[in-house]
Design an enzyme around this catalytic site. Structure first.
Site, PDB file in Angstrom:
ATOM      1  N   VAL A  88       1.101  -1.331   0.123  1.00 23.36           N
ATOM      2  CA  VAL A  88      -0.099   0.106   0.077  1.00 23.36           C
ATOM      3  C   VAL A  88       0.804   1.403   0.076  1.00 23.36           C
ATOM      4  O   VAL A  88       1.952   1.434   0.916  1.00 23.36           O
ATOM      5  CB  VAL A  88      -0.905  -0.031   1.564  1.00 23.36           C
ATOM      6  CG1 VAL A  88      -1.569   1.362   1.102  1.00 23.36           C
ATOM      7  CG2 VAL A  88      -1.625  -1.327   1.187  1.00 23.36           C
ATOM      8  N   LYS A  89       0.832   1.968  -1.440  1.00 16.30           N
ATOM      9  CA  LYS A  89       1.748   3.313  -1.278  1.00 16.30           C
ATOM     10  C   LYS A  89       0.839   4.757  -0.400  1.00 16.30           C
ATOM     11  O   LYS A  89      -0.294   4.766  -1.217  1.00 16.30           O
ATOM     12  CB  LYS A  89       1.577   3.541  -2.611  1.00 16.30           C
ATOM     13  CG  LYS A  89       3.173   4.577  -2.630  1.00 16.30           C
ATOM     14  CD  LYS A  89       2.951   4.327  -4.712  1.00 16.30           C
ATOM     15  CE  LYS A  89       4.248   4.736  -4.989  1.00 16.30           C
ATOM     16  NZ  LYS A  89       4.219   5.065  -6.238  1.00 16.30           N
ATOM     17  N   VAL A  90       0.923   4.836   0.519  1.00 18.44           N
ATOM     18  CA  VAL A  90       0.315   5.976   1.031  1.00 18.44           C
ATOM     19  C   VAL A  90       1.697   7.444   0.773  1.00 18.44           C
ATOM     20  O   VAL A  90       2.763   7.211   1.035  1.00 18.44           O
ATOM     21  CB  VAL A  90       0.604   5.460   2.856  1.00 18.44           C
ATOM     22  CG1 VAL A  90       0.408   6.811   4.102  1.00 18.44           C
ATOM     23  CG2 VAL A  90       0.311   4.788   2.766  1.00 18.44           C
TER      24      VAL A  90
END
Ligand code: E4P
Length: 215
Positions: free
Chosen positions: A81-83
């Site tokens: 998951v890219k945050v």
């Protein structure tokens, strides 16, 4: 050193995965918009080729990011998951760390941001070097500073060199000991090329033709 492809194009991923050198893919909303395909289907298709596929949350508040992190990480075990590197993003990184969700912190432009993301529990941080180069500064200096800080402490977080623009960026990142590089398709396909390889092979082929004709 791990090599990722920076794309939302599944055909490109399938092609480079066949080389046996591809460790992952990074997507972002701009890359997904460029391809015009369904986001979830794109991510799932990429997950069949590589063990790491960064899928970026689009919410900007903690509750929204948390919900998207839960959703994306449930799609496939290869999803990372890219945050974004914001205060809300830090809370999300910490939440994901506790839940065992792998994360990639995007839009990192300073050593302090890198340290905060690592302390919040990011699996990966992504400093964008090309965008710093575009300002007339040297993006690779940031990688050198981050790697020095990483050598001083025991951060588990991997440093991913993002926003690469040409083959020299990848060689320089390797010299500095960066863990991962993400590379656009147009640059990735230049990496195997060398004029002396082409010339050398051409000569070998010509000489072998002479040997064959003598038989
Ligand atoms: C990384 O995860 C980003 O998707 C990417 O490297 C950004 O590159 P750009 O600056 O060329 O858009």
């Amino acid at each position: 050193m791990k090599l990722f492809l920076d794309t939302a194009n599944v055909e490109q991923v399938a092609e480079i995965a066949q080389w046996g050198v591809l460790d992952g893919v990074t997507t972002n909303p701009s890359l997904v918009a460029k391809e015009g395909k369904d986001f979830k289907e794109t991510v799932l298709a990429m997950c069949t080729h590589v063990p790491n596929v960064s899928a970026q949350v689009t919410a900007t508040d903690f509750d929204g990011m948390k919900a998207q992190a839960d959703e994306y990480s449930g799609w496939h075990k290869h999803v990372v998951v890219k945050v974004p590197m914001t205060v809300e993003g830090l809370k999300t990184l910490s939440y994901c760390k506790k839940k065992g969700i792998r994360t990639n912190t995007t839009l990192v432009f300073s050593v302090n941001q890198a340290i905060l993301a690592a302390k919040a529990g990011a699996t990966i941080i992504s400093p964008f070097i090309g965008r710093i180069d575009d300002l007339g500064q040297d993006g690779m200096d940031l990688i050198a500073e981050i790697m020095q800080a990483w050598n001083n402490y025991n951060f588990d977080t991997e440093v991913l060199v993002a926003s690469t623009r040409h083959p020299r960026h990848i060689a320089d990142a390797a010299q500095l000991g960066a863990h991962i590089c993400t590379i656009p398709y147009s640059v990735f396909t230049k990496l195997p090329m060398h004029i002396l390889t082409d010339k050398g092979l051409d000569q070998f082929q010509k000489d072998w033709e002479l040997v064959r004709k003598k038989k």
